[in-house]
Design a protein around this motif. Structure first.
Motif, mmCIF file in Angstrom:
data_model
loop_
_atom_site.group_PDB
_atom_site.id
_atom_site.type_symbol
_atom_site.label_atom_id
_atom_site.label_comp_id
_atom_site.label_asym_id
_atom_site.label_seq_id
_atom_site.Cartn_x
_atom_site.Cartn_y
_atom_site.Cartn_z
ATOM 1 N N GLU A 146 25.605 75.816 61.132
ATOM 2 C CA GLU A 146 26.174 77.116 60.641
ATOM 3 C C GLU A 146 26.050 77.398 59.127
ATOM 4 O OE1 GLU A 146 30.257 76.906 63.322
ATOM 5 O OE2 GLU A 146 30.226 75.771 61.383
ATOM 6 N N TRP A 147 25.808 76.120 58.262
ATOM 7 C CA TRP A 147 25.626 76.440 57.015
ATOM 8 C C TRP A 147 24.005 76.921 56.814
ATOM 9 C CZ3 TRP A 147 22.113 75.434 53.092
ATOM 10 C CH2 TRP A 147 22.428 75.526 51.903
ATOM 11 N N VAL A 148 23.231 76.316 57.404
ATOM 12 C CA VAL A 148 21.637 76.826 57.288
ATOM 13 C C VAL A 148 21.377 78.054 57.767
ATOM 14 C CG1 VAL A 148 19.358 76.106 58.213
ATOM 15 C CG2 VAL A 148 20.665 74.350 57.476
ATOM 16 N N LEU A 149 22.236 78.349 58.912
ATOM 17 C CA LEU A 149 21.892 79.902 59.544
ATOM 18 C C LEU A 149 22.544 81.168 58.430
ATOM 19 C CD1 LEU A 149 22.720 79.208 63.148
ATOM 20 C CD2 LEU A 149 20.591 79.850 62.337
ATOM 21 N N PRO B 195 21.128 80.002 70.794
ATOM 22 C CA PRO B 195 20.236 80.842 70.886
ATOM 23 C C PRO B 195 19.754 81.254 69.545
ATOM 24 C CG PRO B 195 22.042 81.904 71.683
ATOM 25 C CD PRO B 195 22.416 80.244 71.640
ATOM 26 N N ALA B 196 20.818 81.300 68.354
ATOM 27 C CA ALA B 196 20.599 81.588 67.080
ATOM 28 C C ALA B 196 19.678 80.343 66.291
ATOM 29 C CB ALA B 196 21.794 81.507 66.295
ATOM 30 N N TRP B 197 19.853 79.051 66.975
ATOM 31 C CA TRP B 197 18.984 78.050 66.197
ATOM 32 C C TRP B 197 17.791 78.076 66.767
ATOM 33 C CZ3 TRP B 197 20.175 75.488 62.093
ATOM 34 C CH2 TRP B 197 19.393 74.349 61.670
ATOM 35 N N LEU B 198 17.539 78.387 67.957
ATOM 36 C CA LEU B 198 16.261 78.698 68.520
ATOM 37 C C LEU B 198 15.276 79.577 68.056
ATOM 38 C CD1 LEU B 198 16.827 78.093 72.239
ATOM 39 C CD2 LEU B 198 16.097 76.405 70.556
#
Length: 238
Positions: A53-56, A124-127
């Motif tokens: 969550e932090w990285v995104l 999906p956000a991480w991919l």
């Protein structure tokens, strides 16, 4: 912009508390600092979700650069082969890529993603995030050239000619630092410095031309570390 601090973070590996402890000491200012992350944000550690969550949330912040690590590569390949998503363990199809990823720290990440109930949105956000991650970056400042990548490189080759496997997986320079004969400063993660006989602090070798940043966050003596390459100032987790 004149860079006042050229900051680099080593491997985080899902150790959220350690990462936050180090990051809060840095007091990052995008108006004067550049910060580069060397990859391996997840796996092994038990708190990958807040790290994700932090990285995104910071992926598009000015003067923050996120690079791809081998664990991002494994995550991507494994999840792309899972047709049924992350509803429960029974929903995850055991593909060859998944079987390869799980014992390499992926088990901790997958368990926490499922337990958090956030996998449906985060996956999906991480991919998509991984798809856009560069394998390397170069910074020139104060008359010096800095190369950043996760694992390894061939100092004599241009960055555009480096192999992806070497950039993500190899350890030659970490274990043979004297082979860094180039004039550029090469900054690497991937190889915990404790595993090759050093104390858990960033290692500045070969008269400053090679820097090892993985201080084994997931090991008993491990820390998450950040280094200002311009001054040598080290920021580490408690």
């Amino acid at each position: 912009m004149k860079i006042e601090r050229l900051l680099v973070f080593g491997d985080i590996h899902g150790k959220w508390d350690k990462f936050l402890s180090a990051y809060e000491k840095v007091h990052f200012n995008p108006a004067r600092d550049m910060m580069i992350f060397l990859g391996d944000y997840l796996d092994r550690g038990k708190d990958p979700v807040p790290v994700m969550e932090w990285v995104l949330g910071h992926a598009h912040e000015d003067n923050m650069v996120f690079l791809k690590g081998n664990h991002e590569d494994m995550f991507y390949r494994a999840m792309k082969q899972c047709r049924d998503g992350l509803g429960s363990w029974d929903d995850v199809e055991l593909t060859c890529e998944l079987i390869s990823w799980l014992p390499n720290g992926g088990n901790a990440t997958l368990k926490q993603l499922i337990a958090s109930g956030k996998g449906e949105d985060l996956l999906p956000a991480w991919l998509k995030f991984i798809e856009k991650l560069p394998l390397y970056t170069e910074v020139q400042t104060e008359g010096k050239t800095y190369w950043f990548m996760h694992a390894d490189c061939s100092p004599e080759l241009p960055l555009t000619e480096q192999s992806e496997e070497k950039l993500l997986w190899h350890r030659h320079l970490a274990t043979h630092p004297w082979d860094q004969t180039g004039e550029q400063t090469i900054v690497l993660g991937h190889t915990p410095v404790q595993s090759i006989g050093y104390e858990p602090v960033p290692q500045i070798l070969e008269e400053g031309r090679l820097v090892l940043m993985d201080t084994g966050s997931f090991l008993p003596t491990g820390r998450v570390s950040c280094l200002d390459l311009l001054t040598g100032m080290v920021y580490q987790s408690d």
